[in-house]
Design a protein around this motif. Structure first.
Motif, PDB file in Angstrom:
ATOM      1  N   PHE A   1       0.903  -1.130   0.000  1.00 57.06           N
ATOM      2  CA  PHE A   1       0.000   0.000   0.000  1.00 57.06           C
ATOM      3  C   PHE A   1       0.940   1.177   0.000  1.00 57.06           C
ATOM      4  O   PHE A   1       1.578   1.462   1.000  1.00 57.06           O
ATOM      5  CB  PHE A   1      -0.896  -0.020   1.228  1.00 57.06           C
ATOM      6  CG  PHE A   1      -1.859  -1.154   1.160  1.00 57.06           C
ATOM      7  CD1 PHE A   1      -3.109  -0.956   0.603  1.00 57.06           C
ATOM      8  CD2 PHE A   1      -1.522  -2.409   1.597  1.00 57.06           C
ATOM      9  CE1 PHE A   1      -4.007  -2.003   0.514  1.00 57.06           C
ATOM     10  CE2 PHE A   1      -2.398  -3.457   1.507  1.00 57.06           C
ATOM     11  CZ  PHE A   1      -3.642  -3.255   0.966  1.00 57.06           C
TER      12      PHE A   1
ATOM     13  N   ALA B   1      -6.724   2.309  14.113  1.00 55.46           N
ATOM     14  CA  ALA B   1      -6.639   1.650  12.799  1.00 55.46           C
ATOM     15  C   ALA B   1      -7.940   1.759  12.015  1.00 55.46           C
ATOM     16  O   ALA B   1      -8.082   1.157  10.956  1.00 55.46           O
ATOM     17  CB  ALA B   1      -6.232   0.194  12.970  1.00 55.46           C
TER      18      ALA B   1
ATOM     19  N   CYS C   1      -1.109  -6.559  10.051  1.00 58.67           N
ATOM     20  CA  CYS C   1      -0.806  -7.199  11.329  1.00 58.67           C
ATOM     21  C   CYS C   1       0.161  -6.326  12.137  1.00 58.67           C
ATOM     22  O   CYS C   1       0.719  -5.352  11.605  1.00 58.67           O
ATOM     23  CB  CYS C   1      -0.202  -8.574  11.084  1.00 58.67           C
ATOM     24  SG  CYS C   1       1.332  -8.514  10.154  1.00 58.67           S
TER      25      CYS C   1
ATOM     26  N   TYR D   1       0.889  -6.385   4.930  1.00 57.45           N
ATOM     27  CA  TYR D   1       0.919  -5.408   3.841  1.00 57.45           C
ATOM     28  C   TYR D   1       2.210  -5.541   3.038  1.00 57.45           C
ATOM     29  O   TYR D   1       2.303  -5.065   1.940  1.00 57.45           O
ATOM     30  CB  TYR D   1       0.817  -3.990   4.389  1.00 57.45           C
ATOM     31  CG  TYR D   1      -0.583  -3.544   4.748  1.00 57.45           C
ATOM     32  CD1 TYR D   1      -1.634  -4.438   4.814  1.00 57.45           C
ATOM     33  CD2 TYR D   1      -0.843  -2.209   5.012  1.00 57.45           C
ATOM     34  CE1 TYR D   1      -2.904  -4.022   5.145  1.00 57.45           C
ATOM     35  CE2 TYR D   1      -2.115  -1.779   5.340  1.00 57.45           C
ATOM     36  CZ  TYR D   1      -3.148  -2.687   5.407  1.00 57.45           C
ATOM     37  OH  TYR D   1      -4.405  -2.257   5.737  1.00 57.45           O
TER      38      TYR D   1
ATOM     39  N   VAL E   1      -9.215  -4.773   5.318  1.00 54.19           N
ATOM     40  CA  VAL E   1      -8.420  -5.617   6.228  1.00 54.19           C
ATOM     41  C   VAL E   1      -7.151  -4.859   6.627  1.00 54.19           C
ATOM     42  O   VAL E   1      -6.451  -4.307   5.780  1.00 54.19           O
ATOM     43  CB  VAL E   1      -8.072  -6.963   5.544  1.00 54.19           C
ATOM     44  CG1 VAL E   1      -7.058  -7.751   6.366  1.00 54.19           C
ATOM     45  CG2 VAL E   1      -9.342  -7.784   5.335  1.00 54.19           C
TER      46      VAL E   1
HETATM   47  C1  LIG Z   1      -6.084  -0.309   3.226  1.00 48.15           C
HETATM   48  S1  LIG Z   1      -6.540   0.754   4.517  1.00 48.15           S
HETATM   49  C2  LIG Z   1      -7.319  -0.334   5.654  1.00 48.15           C
HETATM   50  C3  LIG Z   1      -8.674   0.194   6.120  1.00 48.15           C
HETATM   51  C4  LIG Z   1      -8.583   1.272   7.163  1.00 48.15           C
HETATM   52  N1  LIG Z   1      -8.473   0.671   8.477  1.00 48.15           N
HETATM   53  C5  LIG Z   1      -9.771   2.222   7.119  1.00 48.15           C
HETATM   54  O1  LIG Z   1     -10.525   2.319   8.080  1.00 48.15           O
HETATM   55  O2  LIG Z   1      -9.958   2.869   6.096  1.00 48.15           O
HETATM   56  C6  LIG Z   1      -4.950   1.036   5.153  1.00 48.15           C
HETATM   57  C7  LIG Z   1      -4.920   2.032   6.275  1.00 48.15           C
HETATM   58  O3  LIG Z   1      -5.425   1.447   7.477  1.00 48.15           O
HETATM   59  C8  LIG Z   1      -4.659   1.867   8.601  1.00 48.15           C
HETATM   60  N2  LIG Z   1      -4.005   0.683   9.191  1.00 48.15           N
HETATM   61  C9  LIG Z   1      -3.874  -0.534   8.651  1.00 48.15           C
HETATM   62  N3  LIG Z   1      -3.255  -1.382   9.494  1.00 48.15           N
HETATM   63  C10 LIG Z   1      -2.973  -0.688  10.600  1.00 48.15           C
HETATM   64  C11 LIG Z   1      -2.321  -1.012  11.821  1.00 48.15           C
HETATM   65  N4  LIG Z   1      -1.857  -2.226  12.078  1.00 48.15           N
HETATM   66  N5  LIG Z   1      -2.213  -0.035  12.760  1.00 48.15           N
HETATM   67  C12 LIG Z   1      -2.698   1.215  12.533  1.00 48.15           C
HETATM   68  N6  LIG Z   1      -3.324   1.580  11.394  1.00 48.15           N
HETATM   69  C13 LIG Z   1      -3.459   0.644  10.425  1.00 48.15           C
HETATM   70  C14 LIG Z   1      -3.626   2.858   8.072  1.00 48.15           C
HETATM   71  O4  LIG Z   1      -4.197   4.142   8.221  1.00 48.15           O
HETATM   72  C15 LIG Z   1      -3.518   2.500   6.606  1.00 48.15           C
HETATM   73  O5  LIG Z   1      -3.127   3.584   5.819  1.00 48.15           O
END
Ligand SMILES: C[S@@+](CC[C@H](N)C(=O)[O-])C[C@H]1O[C@@H](n2cnc3c(N)ncnc32)[C@H](O)[C@@H]1O
Length: 284
Positions: A20, A119, A218, A279, A215
């Motif tokens: 990503f 997250a 991790c 990711y 999703v």
């Molecule tokens: C593909 S999106 C996943 C969906 C996101 N959680 C949302 O609500 O839109 C990716 C984003 O989710 C968040 N994210 C994903 N994994 C995370 C983690 N382990 N800890 C904190 N933020 C996370 C980050 O902001 C990242 O840029």
């Protein structure tokens, strides 16, 4: 010196399988322990393409049967033998797509607030149990070949997913990404048959698998329980079931099969558990 640094960065960058883009650039240094390492490309697939096909056809067939009221016109264009596969439905009541998924696959998934602080939204198994090796979700979005323009769509967009061959999937359900997807999807039809689904852009997708873009990654505390796997839709994929595929090519005259990405469970996942992926995957 700068050239050497650039070269080192390029080698490392090219070995990543899925990324990503903005997320990896900001967070890679923080969390090296959560990298997924794969020996070579051929060992990356957890389940065979035939199994992916089997699961998708099984679920999509049940979704179609469940929507018989709206599908019967379309089925008239199919040969009788194919039509019979769908029309021997006795119970005419319509269930929610997530209930159809529970019946067909033995579990269902839903978006909810993540169990990780800050997250945002995550995806959970909310009924049943997903056995190891199941297709638990799909990554929806517009498919861009490596040479196609995605600059404006990718600005401040954390949903741009990168496959090993440089194909990108824009899974954002907002702003310009949403407009592009709807437009490409409206364009792609074969006579009366729609070739993809737009409802993943809403809170009620007709294909309940199509929430894989939510999703989360991790962490050191929460190990990955799913991984991404590319799936190129074969020519023989049933025409009448393509309406449930949550992907569309950006280019109208794409010369290759439609790329989909599925999320496969790395172990049995129980009811109540959140899905976590890697990711970052390094292919050696
Ligand atoms: C593909 S999106 C996943 C969906 C996101 N959680 C949302 O609500 O839109 C990716 C984003 O989710 C968040 N994210 C994903 N994994 C995370 C983690 N382990 N800890 C904190 N933020 C996370 C980050 O902001 C990242 O840029």
């Amino acid at each position: 010196m700068i050239k050497a640094l650039y070269k080192a960065f390029e080698v490392r960058w090219k070995s990543y399988r899925h990324r990503f883009v903005p997320w990896i650039a900001l967070n890679l240094q923080k969390n090296e322990r959560t990298l997924r390492q794969v020996k070579d490309r051929s060992r990356d697939k957890l389940v065979e393409d035939e199994e992916v096909l089997g699961s998708l056809v099984c679920l999509f067939t049940e979704l179609l049967k469940n929507d018989m009221k709206n599908q019967s016109e379309l089925l008239r264009f199919l040969p009788q033998a194919k039509r019979d596969k769908y029309t021997n439905v006795e119970d005419e009541t319509r269930d929610a797509p997530s209930a159809v998924m529970l019946n067909a696959l033995g579990f269902r998934i839903e978006r909810k607030r993540s169990s990780l602080q800050l997250a945002g939204t995550g995806v959970f198994v909310t009924r049943g149990r997903a056995p190891k090796g199941s297709i638990v979700a799909m990554y929806p979005g517009t498919i861009y070949q490596p040479d196609e323009p995605i600059f404006f769509q990718s600005i401040r967009n954390p949903f741009v997913f990168r496959c090993i061959d440089g194909v990108l999937i824009d899974g954002s359900d907002r702003a310009i990404s949403k407009i592009v997807y709807r437009s490409c999807s409206g364009r792609d039809r074969l006579g009366p048959f729609r070739l993809g689904d737009c409802s993943w852009l809403t809170s009620d997708p007709v294909n309940p698998l199509a929430v894989g873009q939510y999703v989360n990654n991790c962490s050191n505390e929460k190990a990955a329980n799913v991984c991404y796997q590319e799936y190129d839709v074969p020519e023989g994929f049933p025409l009448e079931l393509r309406q449930f595929l949550p992907n569309v090519n950006y280019r109208a005259d794409a010369q290759r099969p439609l790329r989909c990405v599925v999320l496969v469970s790395l172990r049995d996942i129980n009811c109540g558990e959140e899905l976590f992926s890697n990711y970052y995957t390094i292919v050696h």
